[in-house]
Write an enzyme that holds these catalytic residues in place. Structure first.
Site, PDB file in Angstrom:
ATOM      1  N   GLU A  62      -5.162  -8.450   0.446  1.00  0.00           N
ATOM      2  CA  GLU A  62      -5.721  -8.139   1.765  1.00  0.00           C
ATOM      3  C   GLU A  62      -7.187  -7.767   1.601  1.00  0.00           C
ATOM      4  O   GLU A  62      -7.544  -7.014   0.690  1.00  0.00           O
ATOM      5  CB  GLU A  62      -5.040  -6.927   2.422  1.00  0.00           C
TER       6      GLU A  62
ATOM      7  N   GLU B  71       0.802  -1.225   0.000  1.00  0.00           N
ATOM      8  CA  GLU B  71       0.000   0.000   0.000  1.00  0.00           C
ATOM      9  C   GLU B  71       0.840   1.284   0.000  1.00  0.00           C
ATOM     10  O   GLU B  71       0.830   2.053   0.963  1.00  0.00           O
ATOM     11  CB  GLU B  71      -0.963   0.006   1.192  1.00  0.00           C
TER      12      GLU B  71
END
Length: 444
Positions: free
Chosen positions: A355, A167
């Protein structure tokens, strides 16, 4: 009806954990300090003044946790390396204890029939490097390359699946623009410098792994959201397009050789001042897969602040009751929207949900936890995946965030995402109903 076989025999079923959020023992065995060790040392930065202490004790209990993951009939185990366990100062001297620890984690995964997946960087930049400028200095490219080179050479014989960054928009946006996360920097200049250097490291790190690891399967993990305007007015629709640039396009498109998405946000051209000759081509890498990490929907409206973005989010609590314990909207049906968005890019060969998860309050009842809402969330996510697979989208894995309740960054210990409950005082694990469901669903 959900059926494991519908996903295919080669589908990856896993959980994702993070070194800083799980390991604990920040000062043991010659580990160096990270920006998050520094940031959390001031309890005022963390909700409820939570002190991380030993987090969920993975540094000592890794065998127990890996055995639990195996018992749930998962076939993969994604974990991140702590940069400062391996390089206490971020560069130079190696810490043998840290290197040995990750060998033990990898070996334990293999012994328990779990395919180990390594994430090189999950937000815990060495403090010593931050003092030299961190992600805002171009020197980070050399530091990260040294780290990536050592790790891929050291573990590449055993580990074939690698994720370069976790991320990047989250850690650059929250850490270098908003100041909400470590290292607490703010401002568009800090953000753009950090963002460009991060994007370069993303591609350079992947090239290093490709060179060092035979038959490596290399990806990177992008946070993403389904973005929708509050209504169909021109200004609000444009606001949603700009937010989508930042949340879904900013890091993806340079990786695919398309450059930064300045078409909708001309203000992003300011990033060009940090370019050097050859950077545009250097940003590109042909990843084997793109990891997407989806949690919530964002609804936007036009706003004069912040400049460049000219958009703000409508607070979830003002538009829905379907919230998690962090006050974010729970919107599983947005996953198919995001998957369709990513699928439109020719350069993406394979998508893995690296995720996804949801946090709710969990309560022990007679020694059991009936987390029905979490189970409903994951079942809905799986249905969205099947819907997209039927449309021809190549989705080959689902990684649950997360295995064990852990330390959720600035939110402290309150948000619980795990399939397994953790008592942070005793470190006792209790498999929740959602975890037991996955055990049955994935049964061989």
């Amino acid at each position: 009806m959900l059926n494991k076989e519908k996903f295919g025999s080669n589908f990856k079923w896993g959980t994702t954990i993070c070194a800083f959020q799980n390991e604990g023992w920040a000062n043991s065995d010659n580990k160096g300090q990270s920006i998050w060790d520094d940031f959390t040392s001031d309890a005022k930065n963390i909700k409820n003044n939570d002190a991380i202490n030993n987090a969920s004790n993975f540094y000592k209990d890794y065998e127990k946790d890996i055995r639990i993951a195996s018992s749930l009939n998962l076939n993969t185990f994604r974990f991140s390396l702590s940069w400062t366990r391996i390089f206490p100062n971020g560069k130079g001297e190696i810490n043998p204890e840290g290197v040995k620890f990750y060998h033990k984690v990898i070996d334990c995964c293999i012994e328990n029939n779990l395919e180990p997946w390594i994430t090189l960087y999950h937000w815990d930049l060495p403090k010593k490097l931050e003092e030299l400028g961190g992600w805002t200095t171009r020197s980070i490219i050399n530091w990260f390359s040294e780290y990536a080179n050592f790790c891929s050479n050291e573990y590449g014989e055993k580990v074939k699946h690698w994720i370069v960054l976790n991320e990047p928009m989250s850690f650059t946006g929250l850490g270098y623009f908003m100041g909400y996360h470590a290292p607490g920097k703010t401002g568009i200049s800090n953000f753009l410098k950090a963002a460009h250097h991060t994007a370069l490291c993303n591609a350079d790190g992947a090239r290093i792994i490709r060179k060092n690891v035979k038959n490596a399967i290399i990806g990177t993990a992008f946070s993403c959201s389904y973005v929708k305007p509050i209504n169909k007015s021109r200004l609000n629709k444009k606001s949603a397009q700009r937010v989508e640039v930042m949340l879904n396009r900013f890091y993806l498109e340079p990786t695919l050789g398309l450059g930064y998405p300045t078409d909708v946000m001309p203000g992003l051209n300011m990033i060009n001042r940090y370019f050097k000759d050859g950077d545009l081509e250097r940003l590109k890498f042909d990843f084997d897969f793109i990891g997407i990490q989806y949690y919530f929907r964002v609804v936007t409206k036009f706003s004069l602040f912040p400049p460049v973005l000219f958009a703000s989010e409508i607070e979830p609590k003002k538009r829905t009751r379907n919230l998690n314990t962090m006050g974010l909207e729970v919107y599983p049906q947005g996953l198919s929207k995001v998957l369709q968005f990513y699928n439109q890019y020719d350069g993406i060969k394979n998508i893995i949900i690296t995720e996804s998860g949801v946090c709710y309050d969990d309560h022990l009842t007679n020694g059991k936890i009936y987390d029905i809402k979490r189970l409903r969330y994951h079942r809905r996510m799986l249905k969205e995946i099947l819907k997209c697979k039927k449309k021809g989208i190549n989705i080959t894995g689902y990684f649950i965030w997360t295995l064990i309740d852990n330390f959720e960054w600035r939110e402290g210990f309150e948000p619980r995402f795990g399939l397994v409950h953790n008592n942070f005082e005793t470190q006792k694990r209790t498999i929740k109903y959602s975890g037991l469901w996955f055990r049955k669903f994935l049964r061989i």
